[in-house]
Design a protein around this motif. Sequence first.
Motif, PDB file in Angstrom:
ATOM      1  N   PRO A  97       0.646  -1.138  -0.013  1.00 29.36           N
ATOM      2  CA  PRO A  97      -0.032   0.023  -0.061  1.00 29.36           C
ATOM      3  C   PRO A  97       0.858   1.314  -0.003  1.00 29.36           C
ATOM      4  CG  PRO A  97      -0.117  -1.029   2.110  1.00 29.36           C
ATOM      5  CD  PRO A  97       0.949  -2.070   1.218  1.00 29.36           C
ATOM      6  N   GLU A  98       0.224   2.342  -0.181  1.00 29.23           N
ATOM      7  CA  GLU A  98       0.943   3.603  -0.265  1.00 29.23           C
ATOM      8  C   GLU A  98       1.656   3.892   0.977  1.00 29.23           C
ATOM      9  OE1 GLU A  98       0.309   8.437  -1.589  1.00 29.23           O
ATOM     10  OE2 GLU A  98      -1.452   6.926  -1.910  1.00 29.23           O
ATOM     11  N   ASN A  99       0.753   3.774   2.135  1.00 28.08           N
ATOM     12  CA  ASN A  99       1.124   3.922   3.405  1.00 28.08           C
ATOM     13  C   ASN A  99       1.590   2.658   4.349  1.00 28.08           C
ATOM     14  OD1 ASN A  99       0.627   7.218   3.144  1.00 28.08           O
ATOM     15  ND2 ASN A  99      -1.294   6.323   3.214  1.00 28.08           N
ATOM     16  N   ASN A 100       2.654   2.714   5.008  1.00 31.38           N
ATOM     17  CA  ASN A 100       3.302   1.605   5.647  1.00 31.38           C
ATOM     18  C   ASN A 100       3.870   1.922   6.739  1.00 31.38           C
ATOM     19  OD1 ASN A 100       2.893  -0.670   3.491  1.00 31.38           O
ATOM     20  ND2 ASN A 100       3.612   1.212   2.298  1.00 31.38           N
ATOM     21  N   THR A 101       3.978   0.965   8.050  1.00 29.15           N
ATOM     22  CA  THR A 101       4.764   1.480   9.108  1.00 29.15           C
ATOM     23  C   THR A 101       5.930   0.002   9.322  1.00 29.15           C
ATOM     24  OG1 THR A 101       3.134   0.280  10.327  1.00 29.15           O
ATOM     25  CG2 THR A 101       2.863   2.622  10.011  1.00 29.15           C
ATOM     26  N   LEU A 102       6.817   0.498   9.948  1.00 23.54           N
ATOM     27  CA  LEU A 102       7.638  -0.748  10.268  1.00 23.54           C
ATOM     28  C   LEU A 102       8.047  -0.418  11.918  1.00 23.54           C
ATOM     29  CD1 LEU A 102      10.727  -0.769   7.540  1.00 23.54           C
ATOM     30  CD2 LEU A 102       8.820  -2.529   8.070  1.00 23.54           C
ATOM     31  N   GLU A 103       8.027  -1.740  12.447  1.00 24.31           N
ATOM     32  CA  GLU A 103       8.416  -1.743  13.901  1.00 24.31           C
ATOM     33  C   GLU A 103       9.867  -1.986  13.795  1.00 24.31           C
ATOM     34  OE1 GLU A 103       6.856  -1.598  16.659  1.00 24.31           O
ATOM     35  OE2 GLU A 103       4.609  -2.126  16.015  1.00 24.31           O
ATOM     36  N   GLU A 104      10.609  -1.728  14.944  1.00 28.34           N
ATOM     37  CA  GLU A 104      12.012  -1.893  15.062  1.00 28.34           C
ATOM     38  C   GLU A 104      12.485  -3.132  14.780  1.00 28.34           C
ATOM     39  OE1 GLU A 104      15.731  -0.926  18.113  1.00 28.34           O
ATOM     40  OE2 GLU A 104      13.798  -0.316  18.306  1.00 28.34           O
ATOM     41  N   GLY A 105      13.503  -3.283  13.782  1.00 26.65           N
ATOM     42  CA  GLY A 105      14.000  -4.822  13.315  1.00 26.65           C
ATOM     43  C   GLY A 105      13.223  -5.386  12.028  1.00 26.65           C
ATOM     44  N   GLU A 106      11.948  -4.881  12.037  1.00 33.65           N
ATOM     45  CA  GLU A 106      11.294  -5.438  10.761  1.00 33.65           C
ATOM     46  C   GLU A 106      11.750  -5.041   9.503  1.00 33.65           C
ATOM     47  OE1 GLU A 106       6.905  -6.232  12.694  1.00 33.65           O
ATOM     48  OE2 GLU A 106       7.311  -4.322  11.403  1.00 33.65           O
ATOM     49  N   THR A 107      11.136  -5.609   8.488  1.00 29.86           N
ATOM     50  CA  THR A 107      11.618  -5.220   6.886  1.00 29.86           C
ATOM     51  C   THR A 107      10.444  -5.285   6.052  1.00 29.86           C
ATOM     52  OG1 THR A 107      12.166  -7.404   6.098  1.00 29.86           O
ATOM     53  CG2 THR A 107      13.974  -6.102   7.057  1.00 29.86           C
ATOM     54  N   LEU A 108      10.387  -4.584   5.027  1.00 29.30           N
ATOM     55  CA  LEU A 108       9.279  -4.480   4.050  1.00 29.30           C
ATOM     56  C   LEU A 108       9.751  -4.895   2.617  1.00 29.30           C
ATOM     57  CD1 LEU A 108       6.144  -4.047   3.450  1.00 29.30           C
ATOM     58  CD2 LEU A 108       6.792  -1.537   3.051  1.00 29.30           C
ATOM     59  N   THR A 109       9.198  -5.860   2.067  1.00 31.72           N
ATOM     60  CA  THR A 109       9.543  -6.101   0.713  1.00 31.72           C
ATOM     61  C   THR A 109       8.525  -5.618  -0.199  1.00 31.72           C
ATOM     62  OG1 THR A 109      11.004  -8.219   1.534  1.00 31.72           O
ATOM     63  CG2 THR A 109      10.238  -7.906  -0.892  1.00 31.72           C
ATOM     64  N   ALA A 110       9.002  -4.943  -1.287  1.00 33.45           N
ATOM     65  CA  ALA A 110       7.814  -4.178  -2.251  1.00 33.45           C
ATOM     66  C   ALA A 110       8.528  -4.986  -3.628  1.00 33.45           C
ATOM     67  CB  ALA A 110       7.972  -2.672  -2.271  1.00 33.45           C
ATOM     68  N   THR A 111       7.584  -5.584  -4.269  1.00 32.51           N
ATOM     69  CA  THR A 111       7.601  -6.279  -5.593  1.00 32.51           C
ATOM     70  C   THR A 111       6.734  -5.590  -6.776  1.00 32.51           C
ATOM     71  OG1 THR A 111       8.009  -8.286  -4.457  1.00 32.51           O
ATOM     72  CG2 THR A 111       7.579  -8.386  -6.958  1.00 32.51           C
ATOM     73  N   VAL A 112       7.466  -5.338  -7.724  1.00 32.30           N
ATOM     74  CA  VAL A 112       6.702  -4.918  -9.097  1.00 32.30           C
ATOM     75  C   VAL A 112       6.402  -5.746  -9.866  1.00 32.30           C
ATOM     76  CG1 VAL A 112       6.865  -3.307 -10.969  1.00 32.30           C
ATOM     77  CG2 VAL A 112       7.856  -2.403  -8.701  1.00 32.30           C
ATOM     78  N   THR A 113       5.067  -5.992 -10.463  1.00 32.92           N
ATOM     79  CA  THR A 113       4.721  -6.624 -11.755  1.00 32.92           C
ATOM     80  C   THR A 113       4.312  -5.678 -12.731  1.00 32.92           C
ATOM     81  OG1 THR A 113       3.527  -8.307 -10.025  1.00 32.92           O
ATOM     82  CG2 THR A 113       2.835  -8.206 -12.382  1.00 32.92           C
ATOM     83  N   THR A 114       4.970  -6.215 -13.796  1.00 25.52           N
ATOM     84  CA  THR A 114       4.787  -5.133 -15.152  1.00 25.52           C
ATOM     85  C   THR A 114       4.719  -6.197 -16.361  1.00 25.52           C
ATOM     86  OG1 THR A 114       5.652  -3.473 -16.328  1.00 25.52           O
ATOM     87  CG2 THR A 114       7.207  -5.020 -15.298  1.00 25.52           C
ATOM     88  N   ASP A 115       4.323  -5.596 -17.288  1.00 21.75           N
ATOM     89  CA  ASP A 115       4.196  -6.060 -18.626  1.00 21.75           C
ATOM     90  C   ASP A 115       4.880  -5.265 -19.684  1.00 21.75           C
ATOM     91  OD1 ASP A 115       2.614  -3.985 -19.134  1.00 21.75           O
ATOM     92  OD2 ASP A 115       0.766  -4.876 -19.611  1.00 21.75           O
ATOM     93  N   ALA A 116       5.995  -4.549 -19.098  1.00 23.51           N
ATOM     94  CA  ALA A 116       6.794  -3.908 -20.012  1.00 23.51           C
ATOM     95  C   ALA A 116       7.882  -4.911 -20.611  1.00 23.51           C
ATOM     96  CB  ALA A 116       7.577  -2.785 -19.040  1.00 23.51           C
ATOM     97  N   ILE A 117       8.301  -4.485 -21.675  1.00 20.91           N
ATOM     98  CA  ILE A 117       9.361  -5.437 -22.456  1.00 20.91           C
ATOM     99  C   ILE A 117      10.670  -4.939 -22.248  1.00 20.91           C
ATOM    100  CG2 ILE A 117       9.995  -6.115 -24.983  1.00 20.91           C
ATOM    101  CD1 ILE A 117       7.215  -5.331 -25.861  1.00 20.91           C
ATOM    102  N   ASN A 118      11.334  -6.067 -21.705  1.00 22.12           N
ATOM    103  CA  ASN A 118      12.601  -5.604 -21.322  1.00 22.12           C
ATOM    104  C   ASN A 118      12.856  -4.589 -20.266  1.00 22.12           C
ATOM    105  OD1 ASN A 118      15.523  -6.036 -21.259  1.00 22.12           O
ATOM    106  ND2 ASN A 118      15.946  -4.790 -23.004  1.00 22.12           N
ATOM    107  N   PRO A 119      12.143  -4.542 -19.181  1.00 20.82           N
ATOM    108  CA  PRO A 119      12.077  -3.532 -18.174  1.00 20.82           C
ATOM    109  C   PRO A 119      13.515  -3.607 -17.304  1.00 20.82           C
ATOM    110  CG  PRO A 119      10.914  -5.392 -17.556  1.00 20.82           C
ATOM    111  CD  PRO A 119      11.456  -5.761 -18.701  1.00 20.82           C
ATOM    112  N   THR A 120      13.889  -2.152 -16.860  1.00 20.95           N
ATOM    113  CA  THR A 120      14.844  -2.017 -15.889  1.00 20.95           C
ATOM    114  C   THR A 120      14.170  -1.207 -14.780  1.00 20.95           C
ATOM    115  OG1 THR A 120      15.480   0.297 -17.032  1.00 20.95           O
ATOM    116  CG2 THR A 120      16.712  -1.933 -17.524  1.00 20.95           C
ATOM    117  N   PHE A 121      14.899  -1.296 -13.644  1.00 18.97           N
ATOM    118  CA  PHE A 121      14.103  -0.819 -12.283  1.00 18.97           C
ATOM    119  C   PHE A 121      15.043   0.066 -11.871  1.00 18.97           C
ATOM    120  CE2 PHE A 121      12.261  -4.893 -13.568  1.00 18.97           C
ATOM    121  CZ  PHE A 121      10.747  -4.659 -13.298  1.00 18.97           C
ATOM    122  N   ALA A 122      14.722   1.201 -11.324  1.00 19.98           N
ATOM    123  CA  ALA A 122      15.605   2.089 -10.217  1.00 19.98           C
ATOM    124  C   ALA A 122      14.927   2.476  -9.059  1.00 19.98           C
ATOM    125  CB  ALA A 122      15.948   3.397 -11.133  1.00 19.98           C
ATOM    126  N   TRP A 123      15.248   2.183  -7.811  1.00 22.10           N
ATOM    127  CA  TRP A 123      14.599   2.492  -6.616  1.00 22.10           C
ATOM    128  C   TRP A 123      15.211   3.522  -5.972  1.00 22.10           C
ATOM    129  CZ3 TRP A 123      10.657  -0.783  -4.734  1.00 22.10           C
ATOM    130  CH2 TRP A 123      10.361  -1.768  -5.484  1.00 22.10           C
TER     131      TRP A 123
END
Length: 478
Positions: free
Chosen positions: A316-342
């Motif tokens: 979701p757009e808004n997220n919270t993290l407790e101390e020691g936790e992590t959040l994994t965000a994954t992109v799904t796309t139908d782009a041809i030969n895509p590249t990603f920049a975070w």
Amino acid sequence: MKNLTAYITLLFVFAFIKNSNAQIVISKPNLGFSQACASDSFNTYNVTFTFSPETDLTSSNQFIIELSDETGSFTSTTAIYTSAAGSVTTSPATLNFSFPNTIAGEAYKLRIRSTSPVATSTGSNAFAAYFKYQDEPFTINNLISTAVYCPGESYILTIDNPGAPSNNSPLQYPSLTFNWYKETSETTSVFVASGESLEVSESGTYFVETNYGSCTSNSYSNRVDVSQSGSGTSTSISSSLGNPFCSGNGPTTLNAISGNTYKWYKDGEEISGATEQMYVTSESGFYEVEIDLGSCMESASIELNSVGFTSSIDVPENNTLEEGETLTATVTTDAINPTFAWYRNDSIISGALNNSYEATETGNYKVVITQNSGCSSSDELIFNITEPFPNVANIPNIISPNGDGINDTWIIPQEYVSGTNTEVFIISAHGETVLQTNNYLNNWPQNQLDFKSINPVYYYIIKTENNRTKKGSITVIK
């Protein structure tokens, strides 16, 4: 000597008489095909015949293939092949030939004729023959899949012209004819009429094919659903570059159905000067058009996407993290030969080049997806991570925003903060609304309050999504 001369003369006379009386019989031609569906890419056919006696052919003889008219009549023939003199001497013989590009009919015949001696065969079996100038799909109605006519009136479906690389219009070939059909089921249809256009006054799905008779072909149009205005069927807008379209390839042309006048809108706002059947744009948005059909009005719309591909992220757009936790965000796309920049807080994250990223810190994040093949374009997805809101039990009625880090902002229970769709109002003692939000972040007052009196009082109203209401006061002290 006189006897020798007389003998030679008699030989010449005998040979002349023999040749004058020479004749052959040519059989009915045997076709090496059942029908001729010729085109620029294929136009090679053969016919086999016998003749006798072989010895009566002269060295100057030629065999000619003659083509009848489309009804099988040889009253006016067309010679479509002539062999070299003396090249065909044995029976049976097979000749290879091509058809002229004027053929179009169901009952052609071939026959074989010799020149020395002169002889003609009977006609072959009848066969269908067409030259397919155009053998690929084409468009009608500007590729718009719907059309509407007013009650008591009609709608004209036409083949699009002129041709273009994306639409090889069969109207470029004047000799072609066309048959229109109406669908009766998903797999069946009935013939309606012939011609370059069709006047429709009955609801249904229509299409047109180039008339190549019994020859199969790929020369057919898109389907168009035609209905009467007021029947509940909505019309559509077509995009010449598709939807989504690649804005990097230039603008797309939006097409509406045929009408008298047009008025175009983008995102609910009228587009100044856009009063034609077509509108050219490079921008995404919700487009609508009002169409005057004469005795009735019709409208059409399209949600246009200029990115060229779609993508989504699983957080979701808004997220919270407790101390020691992590959040994994994954992109799904139908782009041809895509590249990603975070990115985090607008700074690129070194080494983050995959379609997923494991975040361990709070901040404002975004990922830029770029399509590098075909349509070169980019899309951007965002989300944020904050520390969890304090889990307080009660709504406080006193805050002390003095910068000491203790009770500096109005912190309320988690059931009312961002993500719960709860409306929060804060009103001054003078009735002025100083805060109104359904995304409260436990951050009021964000700025230093201007104290005009000692310990001013504010009032709050909290309305939850299920219409529960909390009211009270907040005293601000130093």
